[in-house]
Write a protein that holds these residues in place. Structure first.
Motif, short mmCIF file in Angstrom:
data_model
loop_
_atom_site.label_atom_id
_atom_site.label_comp_id
_atom_site.label_asym_id
_atom_site.label_seq_id
_atom_site.Cartn_x
_atom_site.Cartn_y
_atom_site.Cartn_z
N PHE A 486 0.83 -1.20 0.00
CA PHE A 486 0.00 0.00 0.00
C PHE A 486 0.87 1.25 0.00
CE2 PHE A 486 -2.48 2.84 3.11
CZ PHE A 486 -3.04 3.60 2.08
N VAL A 487 1.87 1.25 0.85
CA VAL A 487 2.69 2.46 1.00
C VAL A 487 3.67 2.60 -0.16
CG1 VAL A 487 4.31 3.66 2.50
CG2 VAL A 487 2.45 2.36 3.51
N THR A 488 4.17 1.51 -0.68
CA THR A 488 5.16 1.61 -1.75
C THR A 488 4.53 1.80 -3.13
OG1 THR A 488 5.25 -0.81 -1.97
CG2 THR A 488 6.85 0.24 -0.50
N SER A 489 3.28 1.35 -3.30
CA SER A 489 2.66 1.42 -4.62
C SER A 489 1.43 2.29 -4.67
CB SER A 489 2.28 0.01 -5.09
OG SER A 489 1.18 -0.49 -4.32
N SER A 490 0.98 2.79 -3.52
CA SER A 490 -0.23 3.61 -3.42
C SER A 490 -1.50 2.83 -3.78
CB SER A 490 -0.14 4.86 -4.31
OG SER A 490 0.96 5.66 -3.93
N SER A 491 -1.40 1.50 -3.76
CA SER A 491 -2.57 0.67 -4.05
C SER A 491 -3.28 0.34 -2.74
CB SER A 491 -2.14 -0.63 -4.74
OG SER A 491 -1.53 -0.35 -5.97
N ARG A 492 -4.52 0.77 -2.63
CA ARG A 492 -5.27 0.57 -1.40
C ARG A 492 -5.37 -0.91 -1.07
NH1 ARG A 492 -11.19 3.21 0.00
NH2 ARG A 492 -11.60 2.00 1.88
N PRO A 493 -5.05 -1.30 0.18
CA PRO A 493 -5.08 -2.72 0.54
C PRO A 493 -6.49 -3.29 0.50
CG PRO A 493 -4.79 -1.37 2.50
CD PRO A 493 -4.69 -0.45 1.32
N ARG A 494 -6.60 -4.50 -0.04
CA ARG A 494 -7.90 -5.16 -0.17
C ARG A 494 -7.87 -6.48 0.61
NH1 ARG A 494 -10.97 -1.14 -2.71
NH2 ARG A 494 -9.67 -0.16 -4.28
N ASP A 495 -9.01 -6.87 1.10
CA ASP A 495 -9.19 -8.21 1.68
C ASP A 495 -8.21 -8.50 2.82
OD1 ASP A 495 -11.15 -8.68 -0.31
OD2 ASP A 495 -9.58 -9.25 -1.72
N LEU A 496 -7.99 -7.53 3.70
CA LEU A 496 -7.20 -7.82 4.89
C LEU A 496 -7.97 -8.79 5.77
CD1 LEU A 496 -5.87 -4.25 5.78
CD2 LEU A 496 -4.61 -6.11 4.68
N ALA A 497 -7.29 -9.84 6.22
CA ALA A 497 -7.99 -10.90 6.96
C ALA A 497 -8.04 -10.62 8.46
CB ALA A 497 -7.30 -12.24 6.70
N LYS A 498 -6.97 -10.07 9.02
CA LYS A 498 -6.92 -9.86 10.47
C LYS A 498 -6.56 -8.42 10.84
CE LYS A 498 -5.89 -14.61 11.83
NZ LYS A 498 -4.98 -15.51 12.60
N LEU A 499 -5.61 -7.86 10.13
CA LEU A 499 -5.13 -6.52 10.45
C LEU A 499 -6.13 -5.47 9.98
CD1 LEU A 499 -2.30 -5.99 11.72
CD2 LEU A 499 -1.54 -5.29 9.43
N SER A 500 -6.27 -4.40 10.75
CA SER A 500 -7.03 -3.24 10.28
C SER A 500 -6.06 -2.07 10.16
CB SER A 500 -8.15 -2.88 11.27
OG SER A 500 -9.09 -3.92 11.35
N LEU A 501 -6.24 -1.28 9.10
CA LEU A 501 -5.32 -0.18 8.83
C LEU A 501 -6.07 1.13 8.77
CD1 LEU A 501 -3.10 -1.63 5.93
CD2 LEU A 501 -2.68 -1.74 8.39
N ALA A 502 -5.44 2.19 9.27
CA ALA A 502 -5.88 3.54 8.99
C ALA A 502 -5.04 4.03 7.81
CB ALA A 502 -5.67 4.43 10.20
N PRO A 503 -5.62 4.84 6.94
CA PRO A 503 -6.94 5.49 7.05
C PRO A 503 -8.08 4.67 6.45
CG PRO A 503 -5.76 6.39 5.17
CD PRO A 503 -4.84 5.40 5.81
N HIS A 504 -7.81 3.42 6.05
CA HIS A 504 -8.84 2.62 5.40
C HIS A 504 -9.22 1.44 6.29
CE1 HIS A 504 -7.95 5.00 1.89
NE2 HIS A 504 -6.71 4.54 1.83
N GLY A 505 -10.26 1.58 7.08
CA GLY A 505 -10.80 0.44 7.79
C GLY A 505 -10.66 0.43 9.29
N LEU A 506 -9.65 1.12 9.83
CA LEU A 506 -9.43 1.03 11.27
C LEU A 506 -10.59 1.67 12.04
CD1 LEU A 506 -6.00 1.57 13.03
CD2 LEU A 506 -8.13 2.17 14.14
N ARG A 507 -11.00 2.86 11.62
CA ARG A 507 -12.12 3.53 12.28
C ARG A 507 -13.38 2.65 12.20
NH1 ARG A 507 -13.71 8.81 13.44
NH2 ARG A 507 -11.87 9.73 12.45
N ASP A 508 -13.64 2.09 11.02
CA ASP A 508 -14.82 1.25 10.86
C ASP A 508 -14.78 0.03 11.77
OD1 ASP A 508 -15.74 2.98 8.90
OD2 ASP A 508 -14.99 1.77 7.23
#
Length: 718
Positions: A486-508
């Motif tokens: 995500f950070v090296t390619s700017s591609s938003r992470p999809r289908d995370l199984a266990k980890l939650s990331l900000a800014p996409h998904g952690l708040r939710d």
């Protein structure tokens, strides 16, 4: 139910000042050794410096730009600055009273801060010799006149200002400055090598010899000043070369406008006016005080008087790694390990990466670097790994405030060694603390992951309480790989199984878990939320916690610093308790637990550790992690040991009242005094115990008591 913003939320800046006041209060805590009390006083002054450099400077900028939008608690920038000024005045008064008291106590312990007038003729002669040889060559006395314009002085400069009259031309008057070099010790020791330690303040010494610096002039008046400059950095998101842009910004920060001018108490009006005009700070904070730059009081601490410091503490190394003859990978593959800093050594993290660098089967290492020490063993291990032919990626965060210059230097060193260095995403700080090691084991690739709540900084790890999880869980490893992509390619992470990331998904993810507790409470099932944070500012999270409280969910929060949530307010937050722990160690770990249909603590609770505080910047503008704790042993360690001990603590704790004030918690008549810090120094952690756990378990802790908070009418104000 309270609806007005000022009835629902505390102001962020004023809450921070409350926190810094709690830090200063430790300097008055008689249970704390004398020189450690001096350290707390110094820290409170250092904190205040940074507060002005960043937070006050930001509010001033808003005012200059005509931005009058109120904060979510209803205060405009101008109103916030008015309130800040009053609170800061109170804090400075308290700091000065505290210094007077500590200075008196130091004298009884044969540590004295003298004035030049206290010296006899022989001592004055010795001081003259020392001044001429060791101090005078370092000084640059500066006249200010049409031929000598007012000089640039850097941030946090301390100096003397003088008004002069020419000896032969009485009508010719001038002003002069003597900047005090930052590398000169603030306290000059007179009696080195004796049982009695005597010091002079460097400004007093220079002031005494000031006439000799301007032999053609008579000294009329002199004073002491100190400046604080705007040190915030505004990133241009259109910058094509981020590294060069940051180099430019760091140079510009040195020249930020003066936003605070400190003057010695009773300074002459002509000197005050001269400084205000030349620093162009007519509308900024101008403060008079008896002692300027209390951060420098730390110079009195390292004087060999160990009897006036905290007793020495030796951090432990996880015994389970020793069970595997120091093989980190084998120990982690057997079971997850949680390292609890500073009670367990940071060296375990360093050795993990060193082993990865040496291991011929390790093929890939990926590492985030937000803050690290100047001579970083982490950076050295990454360089060694790259030079041995491994694929190494380092995500260096250039926006780590006040560490930008060192991170630029690390980035260059890493690139020279062949490390692939990336700088993250513009507009998003990478605040997650993650190491990923990929090792070839037979026909498969095995991941070993380190996820932390703190920085990769060996010195901070001796002071900050943080959690570091080591896991060989391949699902976590795959999720961490997606984080780096995500950070090296700017591609938003999809289908995370266990980890939650900000800014996409952690708040939710947080909101989903809080909603589940609301549903449990409404259905009559047990519920509960426990969280340990450094700061709680985000309005959305606060409102969601209010919703949970109104549904009847019991909520226990340990928030070290800023807390904008009002606890214990009738109809709003009656089931919420908030406490702050301030003591020997700086609480820094972030943990959140959800009852999941059971009363806390429970082995069925859903438990997470995180790099993120609950602030808008962490949830919306940073790359952060929320990590589930699934190992039974680690779950027990974090929930039943760490969280319970924090909630039980009654020696380092302050309870937040509904009116915004904090009350120091004291053990009741039927309670034993209990310090979480002492408990962890005395009791080993669960997950790192290995075979020794069978014969030596930590002392069991009872369920934490609930601290009653009387509900109040929120209209009582803050």
């Amino acid at each position: 139910m309270p609806t007005a913003s000022h009835q629902r939320y505390f102001n962020r800046e004023l809450s921070w000042l409350q926190f810094n006041h709690r830090v200063m209060e430790e300097a008055r805590n008689k249970r704390v050794p004398l020189l450690e009390r001096l350290r707390f006083l110094s820290i409170s002054a250092s904190n205040l410096d940074e507060f002005y450099m960043v937070r006050v400077a930001g509010l001033r900028t808003q005012m200059l730009a005509g931005m009058n939008a109120p904060s979510f608690d209803g205060l405009t920038p101008e109103r916030q600055l008015d309130k800040i000024a009053k609170r800061v005045d109170d804090l400075i008064t308290a700091q000065e009273k505290c210094w007077v008291s500590i200075r008196s106590e130091l004298a009884t312990r044969k540590i004295s801060v003298l004035t030049v007038s206290d010296l006899d003729d022989q001592a004055l002669s010795e001081l003259q010799t020392r001044f001429d040889a060791q101090i005078l060559p370092l000084l640059s006395p500066l006249s200010v006149d049409p031929a000598h314009p007012f000089p640039f002085l850097s941030n946090l400069s301390l100096g003397l200002v003088a008004s002069l009259a020419h000896k032969t031309e009485a009508d010719e008057q001038a002003f002069a400055l003597v900047p005090i070099p930052s590398h000169l010790p603030r306290f000059l020791q007179l009696s080195a090598g004796t049982k009695k330690r005597e010091y002079l303040q460097i400004e007093d010494v220079i002031a005494y010899f000031l006439p000799s610096l301007f032999p053609d002039f008579d000294m009329r008046n002199h004073g002491l000043f100190r400046i604080t400059r705007d040190s915030d950095i505004a990133i241009d998101e259109e910058a094509e070369d981020l590294v060069r842009h940051f180099e430019f910004l760091l140079k510009e920060r040195r020249r930020g406008r003066v936003i605070r001018l400190e003057l010695n108490e009773g300074i002459e009006t002509e000197l005050r006016d001269f400084l205000v005009e030349n620093f162009e700070c007519w509308d900024e904070d101008i403060q008079e005080a008896k002692f300027l730059g209390m951060v420098d009081l730390k110079g009195l601490i390292d004087n060999g008087r160990n009897d006036l410091l905290f007793p020495p503490f030796q951090a432990r190394f996880p015994e389970r790694i020793r069970d595997y003859d120091g093989d980190h990978f084998a120990a982690i593959a057997a079971k997850d390990i949680l390292v609890h800093h500073p009670y367990e050594e940071f060296d375990v993290v360093i050795q993990f990466l060193r082993q990865a660098a040496r291991d011929p089967d390790v093929v890939v290492i990926k590492q985030t670097l937000y803050r690290t020490s100047d001579d970083s063993p982490i950076v050295r291990a990454l360089i060694d790994a790259a030079e041995s032919g491994k694929s190494v990626t380092a995500l260096v965060e250039l926006q780590a405030r006040f560490d930008e210059a060192s991170n630029l230097r690390f980035a260059r060193d890493l690139e020279r060694a062949g490390v692939q260095v990336v700088y993250g995403l513009l507009g998003f700080k990478t605040h997650a603390k993650v190491s990923l090691v990929i090792r070839r084991e037979g026909e498969r690739l095995q991941t070993y992951t380190h996820l932390g709540t703190g920085n990769y900084h060996a010195l901070n790890a001796k002071i900050y309480t943080d959690l570091a999880l080591f896991t060989a869980d391949p699902v976590i490893g795959a999720d961490v790989g997606k984080l780096f992509n995500f950070v090296t390619s700017s591609s938003r992470p999809r289908d995370l199984a266990k980890l939650s990331l900000a800014p996409h998904g952690l708040r939710d993810r947080l909101f989903e878990q809080i909603d589940a507790e609301i549903d449990n409470a409404k259905a009559g099932r047990p519920s509960g939320i426990w969280a340990k944070l450094n700061a709680l500012v985000d309005k959305g999270v606060i409102d969601k916690l209010y919703e949970a409280s109104q549904a009847g969910v019991p909520i226990e929060l340990v928030v070290r610093g800023i807390c904008c949530l009002r606890p214990g307010v009738k109809g709003l937050s009656e089931t919420i308790r908030v406490k702050s722990i301030v003591g020997r160690f700086l609480e820094h770990s972030r943990v959140v637990a959800f009852g999941n249909g059971h009363a806390l603590p429970s082995q069925n609770a859903k438990l997470f550790m995180s790099s993120a505080d609950w602030m808008p910047r962490n949830l919306d503008r940073r790359i952060e992690t929320l990590v589930p704790i699934e190992s039974a042993t680690v779950h027990d360690q974090v929930l039943d040991q760490i969280m319970v001990a924090n909630l039980m603590d009654n020696e380092n704790s302050w309870d937040l009242q509904p009116n915004g004030k904090y009350a120091r918690r004291k053990a009741s008549e039927d309670e034993e005094p209990f310090s979480a810090h002492k408990y962890f120094m005395d009791n080993p952690s669960l997950s790192g115990r290995g075979h020794a756990l069978k014969t030596s378990r930590p002392k069991d802790l009872p369920d934490p008591p609930r601290v009653p908070v009387k509900s109040v009418d929120p209209s009582a104000g803050d």
